[in-house]
Motif scaffolding. Structure first.
Motif, mmCIF file in Angstrom:
data_model
loop_
_atom_site.group_PDB
_atom_site.id
_atom_site.type_symbol
_atom_site.label_atom_id
_atom_site.label_comp_id
_atom_site.label_asym_id
_atom_site.label_seq_id
_atom_site.Cartn_x
_atom_site.Cartn_y
_atom_site.Cartn_z
ATOM 1 N N PRO A 187 0.999 -1.344 -0.027
ATOM 2 C CA PRO A 187 0.096 0.150 -0.531
ATOM 3 C C PRO A 187 1.117 1.335 0.426
ATOM 4 O O PRO A 187 1.814 0.941 1.024
ATOM 5 C CB PRO A 187 -0.625 -0.176 1.252
ATOM 6 C CG PRO A 187 -0.277 -1.173 1.780
ATOM 7 C CD PRO A 187 0.669 -2.034 1.313
ATOM 8 N N HIS A 244 -3.925 4.826 2.180
ATOM 9 C CA HIS A 244 -5.129 3.646 3.308
ATOM 10 C C HIS A 244 -5.723 4.740 3.755
ATOM 11 O O HIS A 244 -4.842 5.694 4.837
ATOM 12 C CB HIS A 244 -4.669 2.671 3.571
ATOM 13 C CG HIS A 244 -5.693 2.086 4.331
ATOM 14 N ND1 HIS A 244 -6.149 1.016 3.291
ATOM 15 C CD2 HIS A 244 -6.108 1.308 5.289
ATOM 16 C CE1 HIS A 244 -6.935 0.137 3.925
ATOM 17 N NE2 HIS A 244 -6.641 0.826 5.717
ATOM 18 N N THR A 264 -10.008 3.335 -0.345
ATOM 19 C CA THR A 264 -9.685 3.143 0.726
ATOM 20 C C THR A 264 -8.238 2.636 0.611
ATOM 21 O O THR A 264 -7.878 2.717 1.405
ATOM 22 C CB THR A 264 -10.546 1.751 1.493
ATOM 23 O OG1 THR A 264 -10.075 1.477 2.461
ATOM 24 C CG2 THR A 264 -11.088 0.749 0.145
ATOM 25 N N THR A 265 -7.911 2.022 -0.968
ATOM 26 C CA THR A 265 -6.029 1.930 -1.064
ATOM 27 C C THR A 265 -6.150 1.771 -2.165
ATOM 28 O O THR A 265 -7.036 1.528 -2.856
ATOM 29 C CB THR A 265 -6.557 0.215 -0.140
ATOM 30 O OG1 THR A 265 -7.106 -0.400 1.214
ATOM 31 C CG2 THR A 265 -4.834 -0.274 0.177
ATOM 32 N N TYR A 305 -2.351 -0.157 -3.743
ATOM 33 C CA TYR A 305 -1.592 -0.602 -3.719
ATOM 34 C C TYR A 305 -0.386 -0.142 -4.588
ATOM 35 O O TYR A 305 -0.795 0.396 -6.184
ATOM 36 C CB TYR A 305 -2.186 -2.394 -3.854
ATOM 37 C CG TYR A 305 -2.915 -2.898 -3.268
ATOM 38 C CD1 TYR A 305 -1.840 -3.530 -2.135
ATOM 39 C CD2 TYR A 305 -3.592 -2.958 -3.472
ATOM 40 C CE1 TYR A 305 -2.348 -3.489 -0.580
ATOM 41 C CE2 TYR A 305 -4.058 -3.838 -2.216
ATOM 42 C CZ TYR A 305 -3.775 -3.472 -0.782
ATOM 43 O OH TYR A 305 -4.565 -4.885 0.242
ATOM 44 N N VAL A 355 1.465 0.656 8.468
ATOM 45 C CA VAL A 355 0.124 0.601 9.389
ATOM 46 C C VAL A 355 0.389 1.994 10.447
ATOM 47 O O VAL A 355 0.994 1.131 10.754
ATOM 48 C CB VAL A 355 -1.031 0.220 8.688
ATOM 49 C CG1 VAL A 355 -0.553 -1.241 10.380
ATOM 50 C CG2 VAL A 355 -2.081 0.098 8.860
ATOM 51 N N VAL A 374 0.937 4.035 6.102
ATOM 52 C CA VAL A 374 -0.197 4.720 5.684
ATOM 53 C C VAL A 374 -1.610 4.357 7.062
ATOM 54 O O VAL A 374 -1.111 4.117 8.279
ATOM 55 C CB VAL A 374 -1.030 3.832 5.060
ATOM 56 C CG1 VAL A 374 -0.501 3.440 3.101
ATOM 57 C CG2 VAL A 374 -0.572 2.154 4.933
ATOM 58 N N ALA A 399 -4.615 4.150 9.329
ATOM 59 C CA ALA A 399 -5.506 3.642 9.347
ATOM 60 C C ALA A 399 -6.634 4.224 10.844
ATOM 61 O O ALA A 399 -7.157 3.268 11.730
ATOM 62 C CB ALA A 399 -5.894 1.773 9.908
ATOM 63 N N LEU A 416 -4.937 -5.465 4.677
ATOM 64 C CA LEU A 416 -4.352 -4.684 3.984
ATOM 65 C C LEU A 416 -2.858 -6.116 3.646
ATOM 66 O O LEU A 416 -2.627 -6.537 4.352
ATOM 67 C CB LEU A 416 -3.454 -3.878 4.736
ATOM 68 C CG LEU A 416 -4.265 -2.501 4.600
ATOM 69 C CD1 LEU A 416 -3.467 -1.386 6.064
ATOM 70 C CD2 LEU A 416 -4.574 -1.592 3.796
#
Length: 391
Positions: A51, A54, A192-193, A195, A205, A243, A245, A266
């Motif tokens: 990722p 995110h 949301t993400t 990659y 994360v 990232v 979360a 993830l």
């Protein structure tokens, strides 16, 4: 054009007032790919998707008519190809078209179509469903700004904070328009993400509440900006993806309830940074420690676990719990691999219960400078972890 679902203000207040399967790797894999291990320096690495962006998107918004959303964001990983992941909200979501391109002076360049199983459209028939795109041939540089556009109808997963200035929403299908135009839409929806395919690297994360998600003053035109959050600061210093979360307003119980859908899905994560417990102060240090232990244990098979001590909170009733939890963390409880102690960088000695001048806006949330301090503290600890021991 939009109908908000959920009481986001209530959750933000709770933070301010206080009071699927694993996508990661096991510990042996982490050690094998850790760039800090000199033995691995010459080992060949194959390109993988990890990722570069995110957002957890705990809440939901609703598009009652076909609407194009265009989100401008920086990407935290350089590479040759992308995969885009969209998420529905509290009900079905129809995506009829999606594109991605580079941001350049108010326009989008090198626009590429995003496909889903070879199709331009995708239907998410269930709440909180994920749709991962086909690979998109678009080379990106570290912290290059991208624009992801998609045409949506239905319920979209949503964040709570307006962190993406320059993003817009406009009725109809405008996914391929080069000009970014429309009504401001700084709250992230649906996306949301992202990659990025590149050689394997460390990939962090960050788990937390509004302190980590990036709440500072509240509202566009102020200091709330994804790029002002401490995980983004760390990302810039380390040159590796960090990232985000975090979910504003949440405590440890909420994180444990939603961990599978927002973090453990993830792929390619190597390290998890946990800054949680501020909203639990008042429930008792023992309760916080128990829930942190549960969280660390669930994360440990997925990633190397970094714990950050609880930052100052200018609410005297919370001070005994805060100090007790931080002392417990310093003893390296089961499941915690690395500790980042924030006290001396953020707090007024000798107790460190209150913020140093200029580092907090309300006694709880860090300013831009406060976020920078947290980011610098974490980065220093990460660099120390990566450095070979002195002879």
């Amino acid at each position: 054009m939009l109908r908000r679902i959920g009481l986001l203000a209530v959750y933000l207040c709770s933070c301010s007032c206080g009071g699927g399967g694993s996508g990661g790797q096991d510990a042996s894999y982490l050690d094998a790919v850790d760039a800090s291990d000199p033995a691995d320096a010459s080992a060949p690495v194959a390109p993988v998707y990890q990722p570069g962006f995110h957002e957890a998107l705990r809440w939901a918004d609703y598009a009652p008519g076909q609407t194009t959303y265009r989100f401008k964001l920086p990407i935290g990983r350089a590479g040759s190809r992308l995969k885009i992941v969209l998420r529905s909200g509290d009900g079905p979501l129809q995506i009829s078209r999606a594109t991605v391109g580079y941001y350049a002076n108010g326009t989008v360049t090198s626009i590429k179509a995003i496909g889903f199983g070879g199709l331009a459209s995708v239907s998410l028939g269930q709440a909180r469903q994920l749709a991962e795109s086909d690979p998109v041939e678009l080379a990106v540089a570290f912290h290059q700004e991208l624009v992801v556009s998609f045409v949506a109808l239905g319920s979209l997963a949503a964040s709570a904070i307006e962190l993406f200035p320059g993003s817009v929403a406009i009725p109809g299908d405008h996914a391929s328009d080069p000009l970014i135009a429309g009504a401001p839409q700084a709250t992230m929806l649906g996306l949301t993400t992202i990659y990025v395919e590149a050689p394997t690297s460390s990939a962090f994360v960050a788990l937390g509440d509004s302190i980590t998600e990036g709440y500072i003053e509240g509202g566009v035109g102020r200091s709330d900006d994804y790029r002002n959050s401490w995980p983004y600061v760390v990302e810039g210093i380390l040159g590796a993806p960090v990232v985000n979360a975090a979910v504003s307003g949440q405590g440890l119980w909420s994180e444990l309830q939603d961990l599978n859908g927002e973090v453990l899905t993830l792929k390619g994560i190597t390290d998890c940074a946990v800054l949680l417990g501020t909203n639990d102060l008042g429930s008792g240090a023992t309760d916080i420690e128990s829930n942190l232990t549960k969280l660390y244990s669930q994360l440990r098979p997925f990633c190397r676990v970094w714990g950050l001590t609880l930052p100052p909170k200018d609410r005297p009733a919370t001070w005994p719990d805060r100090q007790a939890v931080n002392q417990w963390m310093r003893a390296k409880p089961l499941g915690l691999d690395q500790l980042v102690d924030l006290d001396t960088d953020l707090g007024v000695a000798p107790t460190f219960n209150t913020w140093l001048p200029g580092l907090a806006v309300d006694g709880i949330h860090p300013t831009v400078l406060g976020n920078s301090k947290i980011g610098s503290s974490f980065s220093a600890a990460a660099k120390a972890r990566q450095s070979p021991p002195s002879p």
